[in-house]
Design an enzyme around this catalytic site. Structure first.
Site, PDB file in Angstrom:
ATOM      1  CB  SER A 181       5.083  -1.292  12.021  1.00 55.92           C
ATOM      2  OG  SER A 181       4.654   0.052  12.201  1.00 55.92           O
ATOM      3  CG  HIS A 214      -5.894   2.147   5.000  1.00 55.03           C
ATOM      4  ND1 HIS A 214      -5.496   3.139   5.851  1.00 55.03           N
ATOM      5  CD2 HIS A 214      -4.876   1.254   4.953  1.00 55.03           C
ATOM      6  CE1 HIS A 214      -4.271   2.861   6.299  1.00 55.03           C
ATOM      7  NE2 HIS A 214      -3.878   1.728   5.766  1.00 55.03           N
ATOM      8  CD  GLU A 267      -3.056   5.795   6.468  1.00 55.70           C
ATOM      9  OE1 GLU A 267      -3.016   5.836   5.228  1.00 55.70           O
ATOM     10  OE2 GLU A 267      -2.149   5.282   7.168  1.00 55.70           O
ATOM     11  N   GLY A 317       2.329   2.686  10.671  1.00 61.60           N
ATOM     12  CA  GLY A 317       3.300   3.761  10.475  1.00 61.60           C
ATOM     13  C   GLY A 317       3.979   4.215  11.757  1.00 61.60           C
ATOM     14  CG  ASN A 360      -1.707   1.226   1.441  1.00 65.09           C
ATOM     15  OD1 ASN A 360      -1.802   2.042   0.522  1.00 65.09           O
ATOM     16  ND2 ASN A 360      -2.290   1.400   2.621  1.00 65.09           N
ATOM     17  CD1 TRP A 361       3.308   0.818  -3.037  1.00 64.56           C
ATOM     18  CD2 TRP A 361       3.712   2.188  -4.766  1.00 64.56           C
ATOM     19  NE1 TRP A 361       4.036   0.121  -3.966  1.00 64.56           N
ATOM     20  CE2 TRP A 361       4.304   0.933  -5.036  1.00 64.56           C
ATOM     21  CE3 TRP A 361       3.830   3.202  -5.719  1.00 64.56           C
ATOM     22  CZ2 TRP A 361       5.002   0.675  -6.219  1.00 64.56           C
ATOM     23  CZ3 TRP A 361       4.518   2.948  -6.899  1.00 64.56           C
ATOM     24  CH2 TRP A 361       5.102   1.697  -7.134  1.00 64.56           C
ATOM     25  CE  LYS A 362      -0.220   3.460   4.660  1.00 63.87           C
ATOM     26  NZ  LYS A 362      -0.212   3.627   6.111  1.00 63.87           N
ATOM     27  CD  GLU A 389      -3.586  -2.194   7.292  1.00 64.98           C
ATOM     28  OE1 GLU A 389      -2.494  -2.469   6.802  1.00 64.98           O
ATOM     29  OE2 GLU A 389      -4.207  -1.154   7.027  1.00 64.98           O
ATOM     30  N   GLY A 408       4.877   1.539   4.771  1.00 63.89           N
ATOM     31  CA  GLY A 408       6.230   2.096   4.663  1.00 63.89           C
ATOM     32  C   GLY A 408       7.232   1.184   3.969  1.00 63.89           C
TER      33      GLY A 408
HETATM   34  P1  PGA Z   1       2.696   0.587   7.634  1.00 65.40           P
HETATM   35  O1  PGA Z   1       1.255   0.771   6.975  1.00 65.40           O
HETATM   36  O2  PGA Z   1       3.274  -0.702   7.107  1.00 65.40           O
HETATM   37  O3  PGA Z   1       3.481   1.794   7.190  1.00 65.40           O
HETATM   38  O4  PGA Z   1       2.502   0.540   9.106  1.00 65.40           O
HETATM   39  C1  PGA Z   1       0.398  -0.331   6.775  1.00 65.40           C
HETATM   40  C2  PGA Z   1      -0.884   0.159   6.165  1.00 65.40           C
HETATM   41  O5  PGA Z   1      -1.368   1.230   6.558  1.00 65.40           O
HETATM   42  O6  PGA Z   1      -1.468  -0.520   5.283  1.00 65.40           O
END
Ligand code: PGA
Length: 254
Positions: free
Chosen positions: A214, A96, A98, A174, A10-12, A168, A236
């Site tokens: 993470s 997600h 976010e 993150g 997931n590159w966001k 998640e 990340g």
């Molecule tokens: P992260 O993000 O690996 O940077 O913690 C995971 C995600 O939000 O899908």
């Protein structure tokens, strides 16, 4: 039933289309020809067209990070399932944390997207997970169960093989804090129980549940060795081919 590991990046909101080209080429050459572990990259919408050409003829599957629940029309700024399918997108991340936190998405609104995705032959990666506050209040399982039940309401049982879930924990995204292997397994096993209740034994055995938060090459092997952890949704660590491929390697040897 054995479930094939899925490692999805997931590159966001990272990488221009120009930058995406280099990263996808590197991923193609490191892990893009093996078939043991399914590999998916989810760049921003602006890179999908280019990425689609680059992953063609490889085993890498393209994913998107969001999608409209509507088929077409006056929805400024939105992208439809059909538009994604036209670019050979296979997976779509939905709900997600976010998007729940910053864009007001709820179990109910995400449910509409999940149903629209399967209706269009896209495989939803439906995200769920508790906040730190909820974990500390002992509400983790309750929250996650209702996210599963409400987000998957009316999901067609005959499309269950197209469903992927991603657990998640919001406090692990993150932050560098990962759930321990045991914490992840406990929630994954509980999610699977809810799936069995909703869709029956064979669905419970076949749906893949990814861990996200993470995950990196150093902790991937432990998480992936848990019986109900079927892959990872990587933020990340999906932004460099070295880290992302390292997680795929961990899945290959898990
Ligand atoms: P992260 O993000 O690996 O940077 O913690 C995971 C995600 O939000 O899908």
């Amino acid at each position: 039933m054995s479930r094939k590991y899925l490692i999805a990046g997931n590159w966001k909101m990272n990488k221009t289309a120009t930058e995406a080209v280099d990263l996808i080429k590197e991923i193609n050459s490191s892990v893009g020809s093996q078939t043991t572990v399914q590999v998916c990259v989810c760049p921003p919408f602006t890179s999908l067209a280019k990425a689609s050409e680059l992953v063609d003829q490889t085993e890498v599957i393209l994913g998107a990070q969001n999608m409209s629940a509507h088929p077409s029309g006056a929805f400024t700024g939105e992208i439809s399932a059909e538009m994604l399918r036209d670019l050979y997108v296979g997976f779509v991340i939905l709900g997600h944390s976010e998007r729940r936190q910053f864009y007001g998405e709820t179990n109910e609104s995400v449910n509409k997207k999940v149903l629209a995705a399967v209706d269009n032959n896209l495989k939803p990666i439906y995200c769920i997970g508790e906040t730190l506050e909820e974990r500390e209040a002992g509400q983790t399982l309750e929250i996650v169960r209702s996210q599963v039940r409400e987000g998957l309401e009316n999901f067609p049982a005959n499309a269950i093989d197209n469903l992927v879930l991603a657990y998640e924990p919001v406090w692990a995204i993150g932050t560098g804090k990962t759930a321990t292997d045991e914490m992840a397994q406990e929630v994954h096993a509980d999610i699977r129980k809810v799936l069995v209740e909703m869709f029956g034994d064979s669905a419970g055995a076949s749906v893949r549940i990814l861990y996200g938060g993470s995950m990196k090459p150093e902790n991937a092997a432990g998480l992936l060795s848990q019986p109900d952890v079927d892959g990872g949704l990587i933020g990340g660590a999906s932004l460099t081919s070295r880290a992302f491929s390292g997680i795929v390697e961990a899945a290959l040897s898990a």
